[in-house]
Design a protein around this motif. Sequence first.
Motif, PDB file in Angstrom:
ATOM      1  N   GLY A   1      10.411  -8.651  -0.031  1.00 63.40           N
ATOM      2  CA  GLY A   1       9.578  -9.395  -1.002  1.00 63.40           C
ATOM      3  C   GLY A   1       9.950  -9.069  -2.447  1.00 63.40           C
ATOM      4  N   GLN A   2      10.454  -7.845  -2.674  1.00 59.54           N
ATOM      5  CA  GLN A   2      10.791  -7.411  -4.040  1.00 59.54           C
ATOM      6  C   GLN A   2      12.041  -8.071  -4.597  1.00 59.54           C
ATOM      7  N   PHE A   3      12.806  -8.776  -3.722  1.00 61.09           N
ATOM      8  CA  PHE A   3      14.043  -9.431  -4.178  1.00 61.09           C
ATOM      9  C   PHE A   3      13.865 -10.935  -4.376  1.00 61.09           C
TER      10      PHE A   3
ATOM     11  N   ARG B   1      10.845  -3.662  -8.037  1.00 62.45           N
ATOM     12  CA  ARG B   1       9.894  -2.665  -7.538  1.00 62.45           C
ATOM     13  C   ARG B   1       8.485  -3.185  -7.784  1.00 62.45           C
ATOM     14  N   MET B   2       7.595  -2.897  -6.833  1.00 65.30           N
ATOM     15  CA  MET B   2       6.188  -3.162  -7.095  1.00 65.30           C
ATOM     16  C   MET B   2       5.522  -1.829  -7.433  1.00 65.30           C
ATOM     17  N   PRO B   3       4.377  -1.751  -8.065  1.00 67.62           N
ATOM     18  CA  PRO B   3       3.465  -2.846  -8.398  1.00 67.62           C
ATOM     19  C   PRO B   3       3.828  -3.535  -9.702  1.00 67.62           C
TER      20      PRO B   3
ATOM     21  N   PHE C   1       5.366  -5.074 -15.641  1.00 67.72           N
ATOM     22  CA  PHE C   1       5.851  -4.276 -14.510  1.00 67.72           C
ATOM     23  C   PHE C   1       5.906  -2.808 -14.903  1.00 67.72           C
ATOM     24  N   GLU C   2       6.163  -1.928 -13.932  1.00 74.91           N
ATOM     25  CA  GLU C   2       6.080  -0.465 -14.011  1.00 74.91           C
ATOM     26  C   GLU C   2       4.597  -0.061 -13.996  1.00 74.91           C
ATOM     27  N   SER C   3       4.243   0.730 -12.965  1.00 80.36           N
ATOM     28  CA  SER C   3       2.823   1.057 -12.783  1.00 80.36           C
ATOM     29  C   SER C   3       2.206   1.680 -14.039  1.00 80.36           C
ATOM     30  N   GLY C   4       2.960   2.552 -14.720  1.00 77.57           N
ATOM     31  CA  GLY C   4       2.400   3.205 -15.912  1.00 77.57           C
ATOM     32  C   GLY C   4       2.062   2.207 -17.001  1.00 77.57           C
TER      33      GLY C   4
ATOM     34  N   GLN D   1       3.581  11.905 -14.986  1.00 73.45           N
ATOM     35  CA  GLN D   1       3.556  11.392 -13.607  1.00 73.45           C
ATOM     36  C   GLN D   1       4.739  10.468 -13.349  1.00 73.45           C
ATOM     37  N   MET D   2       4.954   9.537 -14.301  1.00 72.92           N
ATOM     38  CA  MET D   2       5.991   8.517 -14.115  1.00 72.92           C
ATOM     39  C   MET D   2       7.394   9.131 -14.077  1.00 72.92           C
ATOM     40  N   ALA D   3       7.609  10.175 -14.887  1.00 74.42           N
ATOM     41  CA  ALA D   3       8.960  10.728 -15.016  1.00 74.42           C
ATOM     42  C   ALA D   3       9.211  11.901 -14.082  1.00 74.42           C
TER      43      ALA D   3
ATOM     44  N   ASN E   1      20.538   2.599  -0.654  1.00 70.93           N
ATOM     45  CA  ASN E   1      21.872   2.186  -1.124  1.00 70.93           C
ATOM     46  C   ASN E   1      21.868   0.839  -1.830  1.00 70.93           C
ATOM     47  N   GLN E   2      20.855   0.600  -2.659  1.00 67.22           N
ATOM     48  CA  GLN E   2      20.853  -0.657  -3.428  1.00 67.22           C
ATOM     49  C   GLN E   2      21.839  -0.542  -4.578  1.00 67.22           C
ATOM     50  N   ARG E   3      22.564  -1.633  -4.824  1.00 64.60           N
ATOM     51  CA  ARG E   3      23.488  -1.650  -5.958  1.00 64.60           C
ATOM     52  C   ARG E   3      23.149  -2.824  -6.865  1.00 64.60           C
TER      53      ARG E   3
ATOM     54  N   PRO F   1       0.798  -1.243   0.000  1.00 61.28           N
ATOM     55  CA  PRO F   1       0.000   0.000   0.000  1.00 61.28           C
ATOM     56  C   PRO F   1       0.828   1.291   0.000  1.00 61.28           C
ATOM     57  N   THR F   2       1.408   1.614  -1.127  1.00 59.23           N
ATOM     58  CA  THR F   2       2.125   2.881  -1.320  1.00 59.23           C
ATOM     59  C   THR F   2       1.415   3.613  -2.473  1.00 59.23           C
ATOM     60  N   PRO F   3       1.749   4.883  -2.713  1.00 57.71           N
ATOM     61  CA  PRO F   3       1.081   5.597  -3.812  1.00 57.71           C
ATOM     62  C   PRO F   3       1.212   4.881  -5.163  1.00 57.71           C
TER      63      PRO F   3
HETATM   64  N1  LIG Z   1       8.568   3.516 -11.582  1.00 57.96           N
HETATM   65  C1  LIG Z   1       8.091   2.454 -10.736  1.00 57.96           C
HETATM   66  C2  LIG Z   1       8.380   2.797  -9.295  1.00 57.96           C
HETATM   67  C3  LIG Z   1       7.892   1.731  -8.346  1.00 57.96           C
HETATM   68  C4  LIG Z   1       8.468   1.908  -6.952  1.00 57.96           C
HETATM   69  O1  LIG Z   1       9.327   2.772  -6.709  1.00 57.96           O
HETATM   70  N2  LIG Z   1       7.985   1.072  -6.046  1.00 57.96           N
HETATM   71  C5  LIG Z   1       8.517   1.098  -4.685  1.00 57.96           C
HETATM   72  C6  LIG Z   1       7.407   1.258  -3.684  1.00 57.96           C
HETATM   73  S1  LIG Z   1       6.494   2.732  -4.001  1.00 57.96           S
HETATM   74  C7  LIG Z   1       9.208  -0.223  -4.400  1.00 57.96           C
HETATM   75  O2  LIG Z   1       8.771  -1.267  -4.854  1.00 57.96           O
HETATM   76  N3  LIG Z   1      10.316  -0.168  -3.663  1.00 57.96           N
HETATM   77  C8  LIG Z   1      11.094  -1.313  -3.328  1.00 57.96           C
HETATM   78  C9  LIG Z   1      12.552  -0.990  -3.222  1.00 57.96           C
HETATM   79  O3  LIG Z   1      12.918   0.205  -3.205  1.00 57.96           O
HETATM   80  O4  LIG Z   1      13.346  -1.930  -3.149  1.00 57.96           O
HETATM   81  C10 LIG Z   1       6.591   2.275 -10.958  1.00 57.96           C
HETATM   82  O5  LIG Z   1       5.923   3.283 -11.167  1.00 57.96           O
HETATM   83  O6  LIG Z   1       6.110   1.117 -10.937  1.00 57.96           O
END
Ligand SMILES: N[C@@H](CCC(=O)N[C@@H](CS)C(=O)NCC(=O)O)C(=O)O
Length: 246
Positions: free
Chosen positions: A37-39, A51-53, A70-73, A104-106, A232-234, A8-10
């Motif tokens: 969960g994202q990894f 990244r979700m969603p 993937f990518e919300s847009g 919005q996305m950019a 600091n993800q690489r 539940p994020t924007p």
């Molecule tokens: N551009 C991506 C951005 C998605 C994004 O940043 N999701 C964040 C939560 S709002 C996430 O999954 N973060 C996990 C992380 O940073 O490892 C989209 O619009 O789908």
Amino acid sequence: MIDLHYWPTPNGKKLTIQLEESSIDYSVVYCEIGRGGQFEEEFLRISPNNRMPAIVDHDPEDRGEALAVFESGSCMLYLAEKCKKFGGSSRREKWEVNQWLMWQMANQGPKTGERGHFARLKDREGDQSYALRRFNDELHRLYGVMNNRLYDRRYLAGDNYTIADMACYPWSIGWEAQGIDLDEFKYVRRWINELSERPALQKGMAVGSELTQDYSKLSENEVKSIVSLLYNQRARPAPQTGGILD
Ligand SMILES: N[C@@H](CCC(=O)N[C@@H](CS)C(=O)NCC(=O)O)C(=O)O
């Protein structure tokens, strides 16, 4: 049936709003980003950017195997095309929608996200004043872009409520925490107020709200573990053998 990989994020709520507004059957698969969960390998096969969603359509138009996006847009464009709703009813309107969705996305999403990042650091990593000024100014500018756009239009793409509005709304209702004074942006306020009345949007915004975490109530160790996952993800190393170079 659509699986929605969600937290539940924007960015997640863009999709729950659209799915509710479009009356599409969906099931939520929680991807708990604060616990990694994202990894997970299974999730990375759906969303390689960790990244979700993301969505999986189990009933794609070509009747082939399940289709992941993937990518919300792009998820929003996919669903708009699938159910022929909210993506623009003429070619011209479709390009209005696409421009504001890409805006919005950019812009709105990343700049608001970076502003939040530096604001949360509160100088723990040294002086953050330039970064904060940079992103506060950018956010102020972006609210101005929306305000000018909505000055003589009911919705971002024109006369009709579309995925462009659904993408921008969950990011705009946080204006107060983002340090924005909405009295400066009265056309944005009018738009927020109108959208907030929509029952399907309200339902979408509420999905998983019981899981939203108040960081100030977490222990120091819990915050540390979330920060070490999200900051600091690489690069993840690619496999060394068996690929296109062999
Ligand atoms: N551009 C991506 C951005 C998605 C994004 O940043 N999701 C964040 C939560 S709002 C996430 O999954 N973060 C996990 C992380 O940073 O490892 C989209 O619009 O789908």
